[in-house]
Design an enzyme around this catalytic site. Structure first.
Site, PDB file in Angstrom:
ATOM      1  N   HIS A 205      37.109  36.236  29.502  1.00  0.00           N
ATOM      2  CA  HIS A 205      37.334  37.676  29.606  1.00  0.00           C
ATOM      3  C   HIS A 205      36.231  38.282  30.469  1.00  0.00           C
ATOM      4  CE1 HIS A 205      38.804  41.605  28.485  1.00  0.00           C
ATOM      5  NE2 HIS A 205      37.545  41.961  28.225  1.00  0.00           N
TER       6      HIS A 205
ATOM      7  N   SER B 110      32.715  36.570  29.539  1.00  0.00           N
ATOM      8  CA  SER B 110      32.503  35.888  28.263  1.00  0.00           C
ATOM      9  C   SER B 110      33.583  34.837  28.065  1.00  0.00           C
ATOM     10  CB  SER B 110      32.601  36.888  27.090  1.00  0.00           C
ATOM     11  OG  SER B 110      31.704  37.968  27.260  1.00  0.00           O
TER      12      SER B 110
ATOM     13  N   ASN C 278      39.313  31.477  25.587  1.00  0.00           N
ATOM     14  CA  ASN C 278      39.717  32.530  26.533  1.00  0.00           C
ATOM     15  C   ASN C 278      38.515  32.943  27.369  1.00  0.00           C
ATOM     16  OD1 ASN C 278      41.368  34.665  27.637  1.00  0.00           O
ATOM     17  ND2 ASN C 278      40.269  36.108  26.327  1.00  0.00           N
TER      18      ASN C 278
ATOM     19  N   GLY D 164      45.399  32.573  39.150  1.00  0.00           N
ATOM     20  CA  GLY D 164      45.059  31.186  38.825  1.00  0.00           C
ATOM     21  C   GLY D 164      43.756  30.684  39.415  1.00  0.00           C
TER      22      GLY D 164
ATOM     23  N   ASP E  26      40.713  39.754  22.558  1.00  0.00           N
ATOM     24  CA  ASP E  26      39.376  39.501  23.112  1.00  0.00           C
ATOM     25  C   ASP E  26      38.302  39.563  22.026  1.00  0.00           C
ATOM     26  OD1 ASP E  26      40.532  39.337  25.687  1.00  0.00           O
ATOM     27  OD2 ASP E  26      40.441  41.499  25.896  1.00  0.00           O
TER      28      ASP E  26
HETATM   29  C1  GAR Z   1      39.952  36.708  35.317  1.00  0.00           C
HETATM   30  O1  GAR Z   1      39.039  37.657  35.812  1.00  0.00           O
HETATM   31  C2  GAR Z   1      39.866  36.604  33.814  1.00  0.00           C
HETATM   32  O2  GAR Z   1      38.554  36.752  33.328  1.00  0.00           O
HETATM   33  C3  GAR Z   1      40.751  37.750  33.373  1.00  0.00           C
HETATM   34  O3  GAR Z   1      41.834  37.716  34.265  1.00  0.00           O
HETATM   35  C4  GAR Z   1      41.382  37.207  35.520  1.00  0.00           C
HETATM   36  C5  GAR Z   1      42.319  36.092  35.926  1.00  0.00           C
HETATM   37  O4  GAR Z   1      42.062  35.663  37.230  1.00  0.00           O
HETATM   38  N1  GAR Z   1      41.169  37.630  32.016  1.00  0.00           N
HETATM   39  C6  GAR Z   1      41.371  38.667  31.202  1.00  0.00           C
HETATM   40  O5  GAR Z   1      41.222  39.817  31.541  1.00  0.00           O
HETATM   41  C7  GAR Z   1      41.801  38.293  29.784  1.00  0.00           C
HETATM   42  N2  GAR Z   1      41.685  39.414  28.901  1.00  0.00           N
HETATM   43  P1  GAR Z   1      42.621  34.283  37.740  1.00  0.00           P
HETATM   44  O6  GAR Z   1      44.135  34.313  37.495  1.00  0.00           O
HETATM   45  O7  GAR Z   1      42.316  34.264  39.192  1.00  0.00           O
HETATM   46  O8  GAR Z   1      41.951  33.184  36.987  1.00  0.00           O
END
Ligand code: GAR
Length: 215
Positions: A108, A135, A106, A11, A144
C-alpha cells in the site's frame, strides 16, 4: 514456495517480483496471476512470462462474499502457498481470508496506519507531511489494516505533486515488495499470536527499507 498474485491494473509490482525471481533473490514459483479486470496489463505481463492467469468480474457475482469465494477457489486450486496483492484494489471478505491468515500480503502506498484507501500521495501532500512511503502488511478483512511488516520512507519535497511523489515512491515499492516476499518464501517471517516475527523474534516496529536492504 508457490506464489499467486492478484493485480487490478498496471502490474509494475508484479514485474518487480518477476525480476527478483529472475535475479535469483526471490525463491518462489509463480503459479497463478489473477485480476478483477480482464484487460489488466498485469495479466498480459504474466502471460508473457508464461504464468497461468485468470480474471473474474465482480459484476458477474451477486455480492462480495460470492466473488471472493470464487476468487479464492481459483487460488486454492492453483496450489499457491502464498498470495500477494500487488495493486489489487479490492477489500477481501474475512470469511475467505480465515484459512489464509499469515499467507496474504499487500503493498500500500502510504506509511500505514496513515492514509488507508485511495489518493494516498495527494493526502500526504495536502496534510503537509514531511515524509511519505509504502507499507507491506499481512492482509486482514480490514482495508489496508493488517499487521505491518515493512516500510519504505521518502521525503516529500517542496513542489511535489501527487504524480511526482508517486513516481518517486514506485521504485521503492519495487524493492520493498520482493524483499518482504523473499523473507516469507525463506520461512523467516511469520504472523503469530505474538505478532509479526522475523527469525522467531517479534518485530517491535516495521522493518525499514534502506539503501542496504531491509533493516
Ligand atoms: C501500487 O502503487 C500499489 O502500492 C497500490 O497500487 C499501485 C499498483 O501499481 N496499491 C494500493 O493502493 C492498494 N491499496 P502496479 O499495478 O504498477 O503494481
Amino acid at each position: 514456495m508457490n506464489l499467486a498474485v492478484l493485480a487490478s491494473g498496471r502490474g509494475s509490482n508484479l514485474a518487480a517480483l518477476l525480476a527478483a525471481r529472475d535475479a535469483g533473490t526471490l525463491p518462489a514459483r509463480f503459479v497463478l496471476v489473477g485480476s478483477d479486470h480482464p484487460d489488466a496489463p498485469a495479466l498480459q505481463l504474466a502471460r508473457d512470462a508464461g504464468i497461468a492467469t485468470f480474471a473474474l468480474r465482480p459484476k458477474d457475482f451477486p455480492d462480495r462474499p460470492a466473488f471472493d469465494r470464487a476468487l479464492f477457489n481459483r487460488i486454492e486450486a492453483s496450489g499457491a502457498d502464498l498470495l500477494v496483492l500487488a495493486g489489487f484494489m479490492r477489500v477481501i471478505d474475512g470469511a475467505v481470508l480465515g484459512p489464509w491468515a499469515g499467507r496474504v500480503l499487500n503493498i500500500h502506498p502510504s506509511l500505514l496506519p496513515k492514509y488507508r484507501g485511495l489518493h494516498t500521495h495527494r493526502r500526504a501532500i495536502e496534510a503537509g507531511d514531511a515524509e511519505h512511503g509504502a507499507s507491506v502488511h499481512f492482509v486482514t478483512a480490514e482495508l489496508d489494516g493488517g499487521p505491518l511488516i515493512a516500510q519504505a520512507r521518502i521525503a516529500i519535497e517542496p513542489g511535489d505533486d501527487e504524480d511526482a511523489l508517486a513516481a518517486r515512491l514506485l521504485p521503492w515499492e519495487h524493492r520493498l515488495l520482493p524483499a518482504v516476499v523473499a523473507l516469507l518464501a525463506e520461512h523467516r517471517l511469520a504472523l503469530t499470536a505474538a505478532g509479526v516475527t522475523l527469525d522467531g523474534t517479534p518485530l517491535k516496529a516495521p522493518l525499514r527499507l534502506t539503501e542496504h536492504g531491509l533493516q
